[in-house]
Design an enzyme around this catalytic site. Structure first.
Site, mmCIF file in Angstrom:
data_model
loop_
_atom_site.group_PDB
_atom_site.id
_atom_site.type_symbol
_atom_site.label_atom_id
_atom_site.label_comp_id
_atom_site.label_asym_id
_atom_site.label_seq_id
_atom_site.Cartn_x
_atom_site.Cartn_y
_atom_site.Cartn_z
ATOM 1 N N TYR A 75 29.351 24.251 56.006
ATOM 2 C CA TYR A 75 29.560 25.318 55.032
ATOM 3 C C TYR A 75 30.308 24.739 53.843
ATOM 4 C CZ TYR A 75 29.166 30.422 54.612
ATOM 5 O OH TYR A 75 28.783 31.685 54.285
ATOM 6 N N GLU A 77 31.112 26.610 50.436
ATOM 7 C CA GLU A 77 31.227 27.525 49.301
ATOM 8 C C GLU A 77 31.989 26.859 48.161
ATOM 9 O OE1 GLU A 77 33.077 31.057 50.693
ATOM 10 O OE2 GLU A 77 31.183 31.981 51.307
ATOM 11 N N ASP A 231 10.885 30.103 32.977
ATOM 12 C CA ASP A 231 10.728 30.013 34.429
ATOM 13 C C ASP A 231 9.508 29.131 34.681
ATOM 14 O OD1 ASP A 231 10.171 30.316 37.105
ATOM 15 O OD2 ASP A 231 10.321 32.495 37.122
ATOM 16 N N THR A 257 11.568 26.842 40.977
ATOM 17 C CA THR A 257 11.604 26.596 42.415
ATOM 18 C C THR A 257 11.348 25.111 42.627
ATOM 19 O OG1 THR A 257 9.268 27.140 42.559
ATOM 20 C CG2 THR A 257 10.832 28.897 43.061
ATOM 21 N N LYS A 260 6.828 24.197 44.997
ATOM 22 C CA LYS A 260 5.449 24.376 44.535
ATOM 23 C C LYS A 260 4.917 23.013 44.080
ATOM 24 C CE LYS A 260 6.119 29.244 43.347
ATOM 25 N NZ LYS A 260 7.582 29.494 43.385
ATOM 26 N N ARG A 266 11.986 24.649 50.089
ATOM 27 C CA ARG A 266 12.071 25.945 49.423
ATOM 28 C C ARG A 266 13.499 26.146 48.901
ATOM 29 N NH1 ARG A 266 7.843 29.309 49.998
ATOM 30 N NH2 ARG A 266 9.171 31.060 49.434
#
Length: 465
Positions: A75, A77, A231, A257, A260, A266
């Site tokens: 983790y 953060e 985008d 992203t 693709k 992803r």
């Protein structure tokens, strides 16, 4: 025995066999055979079919190995050097490395540009940008969904229903493609922007087969007093390889992203000019999400390194060549392609002249191991029963397909459409009746076998998983 990856930091002198099951070293086949069965079934589906969804691709074995690494345990953060948890010194190195690679891949000066590599995917990345740069109910303009835009660019139904969070929290006036040519209507966009005065204009699309005039978009944004965001989720791999115009010289913010055309895991990325960096970082965390998915970030780093190679550029050139070959082969059979061709990785096929809807073609293609998606074409008003389908070449190009192979793909699609017309003639135009009429058709089984035999001639990236 203890997994070999962990052997490097494990003291054999204290090895205790009774701990092996306890510390989680049983293989997946033993722990969960049901999931193993589903993984194998999905692998067989992918290998034995033709993947034509423009937003999908096949990652490399190295990307998948990083995706399954021990970084999934941590983790973290916050941001490098400013975490809310301890033990993040290695994650800090990883994130800085991925940022450096992202900026380098797109030729960006780190003095002028920053990049956030924590977004979970493209939609969260876009909403983080809006959170950072806009106030609730600020005005935005993005390409309309029926014209090839994305839900996160703002969309209302004909009855005014607000579909995405973007349209719920911000006021959107979509611009459109020209109804005859299918190209973005920049003149009309300028008229609307000067009237509407949006805070943000969005370029980039999910189902638009042509390159963008970013210089014109910048000119319009400046006249309207708006920021400009791109985008490039669908075609960022083509931009990285120099196969499409780069939006960076003209835009304030660029999102993408990574799964693709970029052929990674992803995830999402936000590139921004340095003056927006603090606001965007705070919008990503803690504004819109918690800690990053570090294993995915590691896999992204691998994909970015792969994208810097000459092989990747050759791959992107082939993606474009294959898309042009597919469009040309369908046109040679008398079909209508929106804009009359393509500049990028996708083909938008208008099926209205045949009297078909995209959802019927998608349903039938699922039966014959061809995966594509129904899609609105210019003039459509119903996204659930659109007049076309969207076809993409990145995934099959990753399997080694070339122009001549897409000639055969076009022939399979032609046969599928002819079967659709035959079945619709018997069933009528209602989708439910059409679906029932698909059952038990021997001609579908025959075509499915042919598609599968053809697909299995090509290797699958990713190794023996």
């Amino acid at each position: 025995m203890v997994n070999s990856v962990y052997r490097e930091c494990y003291d054999d002198s204290h090895y205790r066999p009774e701990f092996e099951g306890f510390i989680g070293n049983r293989p997946l086949e033993e722990v969960d055979p049901e999931v193993v069965t589903l993984i194998r079934a999905e692998k067989q589906r992918q290998a034995g079919g033709l993947e034509l969804i423009a937003s999908e691709n096949f990652t490399s074995r190295a990307v998948m190995e990083a995706l399954g690494s021990c970084f999934t345990n941590k983790y973290s953060e916050g941001y490098p050097g400013k975490r809310y948890y301890g033990g993040t010194e290695v994650v800090d190195e990883l994130e800085r490395l991925v940022q450096q690679r992202a900026l380098s891949l797109f030729g960006l000066d780190p003095q002028e540009w920053a990049v956030n590599v924590q977004p979970y995917s493209g939609s969260p990345a876009n909403f983080a940008v809006y959170t950072a740069l806009l106030k609730p109910h600020d005005r935005i303009m993005g390409l309309g969904l029926p014209s090839g835009g994305h839900l996160t660019h703002g969309f209302y139904t004909a009855k005014g229903k607000r579909i995405s969070a973007t349209s719920i929290y911000f006021e959107s006036l979509p611009y459109q493609v020209h109804p005859q040519t299918g190209y973005v209507d920049y003149d009309r966009l300028e008229e609307l922007a000067l009237l509407y005065r949006p805070r943000l204009i969005i370029c980039g699309a999910s189902a638009y087969a042509r390159d963008w005039d970013y210089a014109r978009m910048r000119e319009i944004a400046d006249k309207a007093g708006a920021m400009l965001m791109c985008d490039m989720a669908h075609y960022s791999g083509l931009v990285a390889a120099g196969e499409l115009t780069s939006p960076f010289p003209f835009c304030d913010v660029v999102t993408t992203t990574t799964h693709k055309s970029l052929r990674g895991p992803r995830q999402g990325m936000i590139f921004c000019r340095r003056q927006y960096e603090t606001d965007i970082n705070e919008a990503v965390f803690p504004g819109c999400q918690g800690g990053p998915h570090n294993a995915t970030m590691a896999a992204l780093g691998v994909a970015l390194k792969e994208a810097m190679t000459p092989e990747f550029r050759a791959y992107q050139q082939q993606v474009r060549a294959n898309a042009k070959a597919l469009a040309g082969a369908l046109q040679a059979r008398g079909y209508t392609i929106v804009t009359g061709g393509t500049d990028n990785h996708l083909v938008l096929w208008d099926l209205r002249p045949e009297g078909l809807t995209g959802n019927k073609v998608q349903k039938l293609c699922d039966q014959i191991n061809i995966t594509l998606n129904m899609n609105a074409v210019p003039g459509d008003t119903n996204a659930l029963s659109p007049g076309g389908v969207r076809l993409g070449t990145p995934a099959l190009t990753s399997r080694g397909f070339r122009e001549k192979d897409f000639e055969q793909v076009a022939e399979f699609l032609h046969q599928a459409v002819q079967l659709c017309l035959k079945i619709q003639k018997d069933s009528g135009k209602k989708l439910a009746d059409f679906e029932r009429a698909l059952e038990g058709r021997p001609e579908l089984a025959t075509l499915r076998d042919q598609v599968r035999a053809f697909a299995l001639r090509f290797p699958m990236p990713g190794g023996p998983r």
